[in-house]
Design an enzyme around this catalytic site. Structure first.
Site, PDB file in Angstrom:
ATOM      1  N   CYS A 115       0.810  -1.229   0.000  1.00 44.50           N
ATOM      2  CA  CYS A 115       0.000   0.000   0.000  1.00 44.50           C
ATOM      3  C   CYS A 115       0.841   1.276   0.000  1.00 44.50           C
ATOM      4  CB  CYS A 115      -0.956   0.005   1.185  1.00 44.50           C
ATOM      5  SG  CYS A 115      -2.108  -1.365   1.122  1.00 44.50           S
ATOM      6  N   HIS A 251      -3.425   7.285   2.507  1.00 39.55           N
ATOM      7  CA  HIS A 251      -3.805   5.963   2.002  1.00 39.55           C
ATOM      8  C   HIS A 251      -5.205   5.648   2.522  1.00 39.55           C
ATOM      9  CE1 HIS A 251      -3.948   1.848   0.978  1.00 39.55           C
ATOM     10  NE2 HIS A 251      -3.672   1.379   2.186  1.00 39.55           N
ATOM     11  N   ASN A 281      -9.972  -0.100  -0.152  1.00 41.50           N
ATOM     12  CA  ASN A 281      -8.513  -0.011  -0.116  1.00 41.50           C
ATOM     13  C   ASN A 281      -7.970  -0.580  -1.432  1.00 41.50           C
ATOM     14  OD1 ASN A 281      -5.777  -0.370   0.301  1.00 41.50           O
ATOM     15  ND2 ASN A 281      -5.985  -1.250   2.346  1.00 41.50           N
TER      16      ASN A 281
END
Ligand code: ACO
Length: 324
Positions: A115, A251, A281
């Site tokens: 990520c 994020h 996500n």
């Protein structure tokens, strides 16, 4: 003369297919209420069969090139962050280079920091540009994360989605990226991982059983602390105060982690770019996707100071501070 890497254009791309929380209720033992209250997610996009990370990266890149008014032949570096490459090799960056018909023999490579991948990729491209070796870089975060999700595991399947975001960075004398900080601590690798791959557990990969596993609450606690600390670290490095920041582009992992970061920065949520409700996500794609949306909606304006931050498997984490 100081040279900065400045964002000249942004782009993004999402698969057409929307998977809602209501649909997930019929797949695993979960509820729309649980997902929304624990994560902030109400839907996510899922790549169609045969639709790949490179397909999404290509669309996002074409958007970014168009917004920057840059011809693909003028790109002299491609850095692509992904956890879900099309092939073991060549890199998806090389596949993308071919798609975009970039034939100038400039370097292209993938970055794997899950990520945090886009933050890592931006940092690297920034170093190429400020080092004087590159004039115009294409930096992409792209994922088909749905391919490494066990759709019977409610702990993970409600969280992730697919997508891509891209920026064109140009060497510029005015301003651009002013600071970036990267961190990793491999001691935490087992808290968030796909425990099988090419040289370990390949039989599980072949059997279609190599999926993301996460100890969610442990990741959550670490993320809140590490993302708060890194914002302080980047501000201190620049000699700036929290009041100097116009936008936070975090994020998109969990609205509660995002809110904690905003609180630590002392800024209200309306100064934070939040797309998690619609994207979930998307791993390495989440920051550039959110950034592109905010730029296109006219929220983030030229001359404003933006902090991007992310944490991912590894653990890896990082932050980039720029004047857009
Ligand atoms: N639906 C209903 N119940 C669920 C679900 C679900 N989808 N998932 C878990 N639960 C249950 C658990 O089984 C547990 O039940 P129990 O108490 O009976 O054992 C209960 O809900 C609570 O589980 P927790 O894990 O404690 O829930 P938590 O509040 O921590 O939220 C979550 C879980 C959303 C995963 C959160 O921990 C989180 O966001 N973690 C961080 C994720 C992250 O930041 N990832 C970033 C990087 S991602 C990357 O790098 C690839």
């Amino acid at each position: 003369m100081t040279i900065f890497a400045r964002v000249a254009g942004t782009g993004s791309s999402l698969p057409d297919r929307i998977l809602t929380n209501q649909e997930l209720e019929s797949m695993v033992d979960t509820s729309d209420e649980w997902i929304q209250s624990r994560t902030g997610i109400s839907e996510r996009r899922i790549a169609a069969e045969g639709e790949t990370t490179c397909d999404l990266a290509e669309k996002a890149s074409l958007d970014a090139l168009d917004a920057a008014g840059v011809d693909p032949q003028d790109i002299d570096l491609v850095v692509l962050a992904t956890t879900t490459p099309d092939q073991v090799f060549p890199s998806t960056a090389c596949l993308l280079q071919e798609r975009l018909k970039i034939s100038n023999n400039s370097p292209a490579f993938d970055v794997q920091a899950v990520c945090s991948g886009f933050i890592y990729a931006l940092d690297l491209a920034n170093k190429f540009i400020t080092g004087g070796n590159v004039k115009c870089a294409l930096v992409v975060g792209a994922e088909t994360f749905s391919r490494i999700i066990d759709w019977t595991d409610r702990n993970t399947c409600v969280l992730f989605g697919d997508g891509a975001g891209a920026v064109v960075l140009k060497a510029d004398q005015e301003s651009g990226i002013t600071s970036s900080i990267l961190h990793a601590n491999g001691a935490y690798n087992r808290l968030l991982h796909v425990p099988h791959g090419v040289s370990k557990g390949f039989d599980r990969v072949q059997a279609g059983g190599a999926f993301t596993q996460m100890q969610g609450s442990e990741v959550f606690k670490f993320a809140v602390r590490a993302l708060g600390d890194i914002v302080d670290e980047v501000l201190e490095k620049e000699g700036l105060s929290k009041n100097d920041i116009d936008w936070l582009v975090p994020h998109q992992a969990n609205i509660r982690i995002i809110s904690a970061s905003a609180k630590r920065l002392g800024i209200s949520l309306d100064k934070v770019i939040v797309t998690i409700e619609r994207h979930g996500n998307t791993s390495a794609a989440s920051v550039p996707l959110a950034f592109d949306e905010a730029v296109r909606e006219g929220k983030i304006k030229r001359g404003q100071r933006v902090i991007m931050e992310a944490l991912g498997g590894g653990f890896t984490w990082g932050a980039v501070l720029m004047v857009y």
